[in-house]
Structures are given as structure tokens and as C-alpha cells.
Design an enzyme around this catalytic site. Sequence first.
Site, short mmCIF file in Angstrom:
data_model
loop_
_atom_site.label_atom_id
_atom_site.label_comp_id
_atom_site.label_asym_id
_atom_site.label_seq_id
_atom_site.Cartn_x
_atom_site.Cartn_y
_atom_site.Cartn_z
N CYS A 6 0.83 -1.23 0.00
CA CYS A 6 0.00 0.00 0.00
C CYS A 6 0.85 1.26 0.00
CB CYS A 6 -0.91 0.04 1.22
SG CYS A 6 -2.21 -1.20 1.23
N HIS A 7 1.87 1.28 0.87
CA HIS A 7 2.60 2.54 1.12
C HIS A 7 3.82 2.72 0.22
CE1 HIS A 7 0.20 3.43 4.69
NE2 HIS A 7 0.39 2.21 5.11
N CYS A 26 5.65 16.00 36.09
CA CYS A 26 6.69 15.97 35.05
C CYS A 26 7.40 17.32 35.02
CB CYS A 26 6.08 15.71 33.68
SG CYS A 26 4.97 14.30 33.58
N ARG A 77 9.31 4.93 28.05
CA ARG A 77 10.11 5.93 28.77
C ARG A 77 9.25 6.67 29.80
NH1 ARG A 77 12.50 7.33 31.69
NH2 ARG A 77 14.35 8.62 31.93
N CYS A 129 9.58 6.72 33.94
CA CYS A 129 9.61 7.97 34.71
C CYS A 129 8.53 7.94 35.79
CB CYS A 129 9.34 9.16 33.76
SG CYS A 129 10.61 10.44 33.81
#
Lengths: 258, 107
Positions: A76-77, A174, A215, A219
Amino acid sequence: MRLRCLLLLAAVVTALPALAAEIPAAERRSGYSFMTSDTKAMQDDDTANPGMLSVMDGEALWNTKVGEANKSCADCHGDAAGSMKGVTARYPAFDKALGHPVDIEQRINLCRRDHQQASPFANESRELLALAAFIGKQSRGQPITSGDDEALAPFVARGQELFMRRQGQLNLACANCHDDNWDKHLAGAPITQGQPNGYPEYRLEWQAMGSLARRIRSCMTGIRAQAFDFGSLDMVALELYLMSRAHGMTMETPAVRP
Amino acid sequence: MASALVNVPPKAKKGAVIEIRTLMSHIMEPGYRRTAEGNLVPRDIITSFTCRFNGEEIFRADLFPAIAANPFLSFFTVATESGKFEFEWIGDNGFVANASAAITVEA
């Protein structure tokens, strides 16, 4: 009396220092700039960057016919160098059918389900990360444009709220590290800005590739909070906010990080 | 799926010192770790790496459990003549992987 108390409370609340504002565009720094010269050299050399092994695996998967439909991604791509250029730089992207944003790993699995009629890859599986790394590599050097879509606005706002919200037993947001203290150190290691411009990336600590979601989860575990599930709406909203917060930064996929 | 990345200069002057860099995809499970249930994860590492040039062995390394995943090995040799470098990684559970690279040496 009661009114006075309330007024006093309101005055105290408004007097609390607000969280520092977003990092201005000119001060945005990739995690790369916090690394030692050895780790930089490892990322810069495509024959020394272990992330390139994953990219090679991903290229093989891209061209492999799978599922009931017996179609490969390439059927397709076509050539990923053209069709996938800049794609990872604009993910997570809004999915009209689902009515919410999806990250690149979810997009791969949706494509597998809808177009290849194949079973989805497991979260953080070698295959899923390899395809994501191969697709991400096509955006290397491209600026991050994620979050430009107006339909994403409420989800970016949700992600920002999560980024600013204190949580976990250590009661940290965060933003407490990655907005307010990114030029300092924590136990000898530099606190970075938490910029998401190289995922999936090879972490020396993991000795493996990992997604942005992984990740974020590590954290969150670090601040002793309940980590969001892979692919949950909150996880994708936070990924999306991080990408929009890094607007214009250059993609480095597959990055190497300590 | 074992993929290797090998970096050999395609051309070199005769007598020049050249660097060869290899990166091999492997988990290098040391055999000392345990699962959440307490079971030992069996050792699965690369134990030996060999580089031959035109059939003659020029470099060999033994690898051990303390070596990180995806071992990166770099070494130097002197370009003597045009030919082919052949690389071989051997490890636990019958692991064998090969790669090769050609070099043209000019006088």
C-alpha cells in the site's frame, strides 16, 4: 467570618508560585545535547548505532506479506523513504474513526488489523519497535509538527494537565523536573527537558529499543506513581503534549540515550 | 532474525592502517538473571567472533556474559591487498551469523 476565611484561602492559593512556563523555542534542547561525546558518537555513526539494527529488521518487516490479506506495508505505502517521510514527526495523530489521537505504534497495529487482517503486535515487542523505528527513521532530520491538527486541541490540553499534575508517592509533576530543573543534575545524571524527538530509541540502560510510552512509564515508576497503560488515552495525550511541546525540534530516530 | 552492521572502508592505500567496526544484533542474556517467578533465565550469549581476510584469520575475540547486548567490536588491520573480509559470530543455542565486506587496495 466564614467569608473572610474563604477570601484568605483564595489569597493564599493565588499567591502560590505558579509552575514555570513552557520552555521557549530558542531554549529547547534535545536529550542528545546532554550526552557524553562517546554516546553522541554512537548515535551519529549508523554502523555503531544499535538502533539501526532495529531499523534493518523493520525494513524487512515492511516488505513482508502478512495476514489474511497477504499484503505487506509496502504493497500500500510503497517506498517508505517517500511515503513515511515526516510521518512520525506528526504523531500522535487524530484518528477520525476512533475520535481520539493514536500514537505510531497504535497506528501500525490498526493498519495490521484493518488492512492486513493480521494479529496486532504486543506492546514493546521486537517487531512493533522495529517497524516503528524503520518508519521513524524516515523522519530523521524533519521538524516535529505533531499537534498542528485543530481536532487535537482538547487532547493536547489534557496532556498538558497531566504533565503539570503532581502525582505518585513522591508527589512530583513531570514539569517539576523537565520544565523547572532541566539544567540541574539528579544523582549525577543530567535532568533533561524530556524532549520526545528520537523515539523509538535505543537506551543503553535497557540494552534495547523502547517507545516513548515505555520511557514515560519508567519515569512514572520513578516518582512512584501508577504508570499509564500502553495506548491508554492518558498515555497518548501525554505523548501528544510532549510532541507539541517539542514543536519544530529535529527528529533523531533512532536516537541513542544513556 | 540476526542482523549485523559492518563498517569496512571500501578503498584503502596499500600499507594503510584501517579500522573495521562490527555491530551484531544479540540479546546477550548473561544467565544470572531471574524472572518474576524466581526461575533462572538461561544464558544466551555470543561466545566467539572471528574475522578472516581472504580465508586467513586476522582477528578473534571471545565474548563473556558481562558484555552488553548487541556487541560492538572495532579493531585495526593493515591493508595489504584487495579481497574479502568474512565475519563470523558463534554463540549459545547453536547461534551462527555471518557477514562479509570487500575492500579494494590501491598501490
